[in-house]
Scaffold this motif. Structure first.
Motif, short mmCIF file in Angstrom:
data_model
loop_
_atom_site.label_atom_id
_atom_site.label_comp_id
_atom_site.label_asym_id
_atom_site.label_seq_id
_atom_site.Cartn_x
_atom_site.Cartn_y
_atom_site.Cartn_z
N ARG A 1 0.82 -1.22 0.00
CA ARG A 1 0.00 0.00 0.00
C ARG A 1 0.85 1.27 0.00
O ARG A 1 0.43 2.29 -0.53
CB ARG A 1 -0.93 0.03 1.22
CG ARG A 1 -1.90 -1.12 1.28
CD ARG A 1 -2.92 -0.91 2.41
NE ARG A 1 -2.29 -0.87 3.72
CZ ARG A 1 -2.40 0.16 4.56
NH1 ARG A 1 -3.11 1.21 4.23
NH2 ARG A 1 -1.80 0.12 5.74
N PHE A 2 2.01 1.20 0.62
CA PHE A 2 2.88 2.35 0.74
C PHE A 2 4.09 2.16 -0.18
O PHE A 2 4.59 1.04 -0.34
CB PHE A 2 3.40 2.51 2.17
CG PHE A 2 2.36 2.94 3.18
CD1 PHE A 2 1.00 2.82 2.93
CD2 PHE A 2 2.77 3.47 4.39
CE1 PHE A 2 0.06 3.22 3.87
CE2 PHE A 2 1.85 3.87 5.34
CZ PHE A 2 0.50 3.73 5.08
N THR A 3 4.58 3.27 -0.74
CA THR A 3 5.77 3.24 -1.57
C THR A 3 6.69 4.39 -1.17
O THR A 3 6.27 5.56 -1.22
CB THR A 3 5.43 3.35 -3.06
OG1 THR A 3 4.55 2.30 -3.44
CG2 THR A 3 6.71 3.27 -3.90
N ILE A 4 7.91 4.06 -0.78
CA ILE A 4 8.89 5.08 -0.45
C ILE A 4 9.79 5.30 -1.67
O ILE A 4 10.13 4.35 -2.39
CB ILE A 4 9.72 4.68 0.79
CG1 ILE A 4 10.62 5.83 1.24
CG2 ILE A 4 10.53 3.41 0.52
CD1 ILE A 4 11.31 5.56 2.59
N SER A 5 10.16 6.55 -1.89
CA SER A 5 11.05 6.87 -3.00
C SER A 5 11.91 8.06 -2.61
O SER A 5 11.59 8.79 -1.67
CB SER A 5 10.24 7.19 -4.27
OG SER A 5 9.40 8.33 -4.06
N ARG A 6 12.98 8.26 -3.36
CA ARG A 6 13.87 9.38 -3.08
C ARG A 6 14.28 10.06 -4.38
O ARG A 6 14.36 9.41 -5.42
CB ARG A 6 15.11 8.91 -2.31
CG ARG A 6 16.00 7.96 -3.06
CD ARG A 6 17.06 7.35 -2.13
NE ARG A 6 17.96 8.37 -1.61
CZ ARG A 6 18.71 8.21 -0.52
NH1 ARG A 6 18.66 7.07 0.15
NH2 ARG A 6 19.52 9.17 -0.12
N ASP A 7 14.50 11.34 -4.28
CA ASP A 7 15.01 12.12 -5.41
C ASP A 7 16.24 12.85 -4.89
O ASP A 7 16.13 13.90 -4.26
CB ASP A 7 13.95 13.10 -5.91
CG ASP A 7 14.38 13.84 -7.17
OD1 ASP A 7 15.59 13.95 -7.41
OD2 ASP A 7 13.51 14.30 -7.90
N ASP A 8 17.40 12.29 -5.15
CA ASP A 8 18.63 12.86 -4.61
C ASP A 8 18.98 14.20 -5.25
O ASP A 8 19.65 15.02 -4.63
CB ASP A 8 19.78 11.87 -4.79
CG ASP A 8 19.62 10.62 -3.92
OD1 ASP A 8 20.19 9.58 -4.27
OD2 ASP A 8 18.90 10.71 -2.89
N ALA A 9 18.52 14.44 -6.45
CA ALA A 9 18.77 15.73 -7.09
C ALA A 9 18.02 16.85 -6.39
O ALA A 9 18.46 18.00 -6.38
CB ALA A 9 18.36 15.67 -8.55
#
Length: 124
Positions: A65-73
């Motif tokens: 149900r949950f999705t973690i993501s990252r944008d290092d820029a």
């Protein structure tokens, strides 16, 4: 490192939210990042973490149900929350650790930096 969480709100069960956490500081891409939550009268609990290599790990209660993501820029870490349930109601905190290895960091004590929290309330 300073963290600022946003995106919380009041939603009906079954709805979705996208939480974001903006970070200041250098070398963000090397940090492990996490989301925790704390409901009234309960201890802070692990939700999800993402390593510097992009690997992710979730609590069983939110998997699928949950999705973690990252944008290092952009120095941000996000948490997409779908199919919300009333039991998801809590203050959600983002966190960061300088650890850049392969272990999953799922304990609050493993994170040195914390955001101020954002409230998520799910109505039935």
């Amino acid at each position: 490192v300073q963290l600022q969480a946003s995106g919380g709100g009041l939603v009906q069960a079954g709805g979705s939210l996208r939480l974001s956490c903006a970070a200041s500081g250098r070398m963000f891409s090397r940090y492990a990042l996490g989301w925790f939550r704390q409901a009234p009268g309960k201890e802070r609990e692990f939700v999800a973490t993402i390593r510097s290599d992009g690997g992710t790990y979730y609590a069983d209660s939110v998997k699928g149900r949950f999705t973690i993501s990252r944008d290092d820029a952009k120095n941000t870490v996000n948490l997409q929350i779908n199919s919300l349930k009333p039991e998801d109601t809590a203050i959600y905190y983002c966190s960061a650790s300088r650890y850049s290895g392969s272990y999953w960091l799922s304990q609050p004590t493993q994170y040195a930096y914390w955001g101020q929290g954002t409230q998520v309330t799910v109505s039935s």
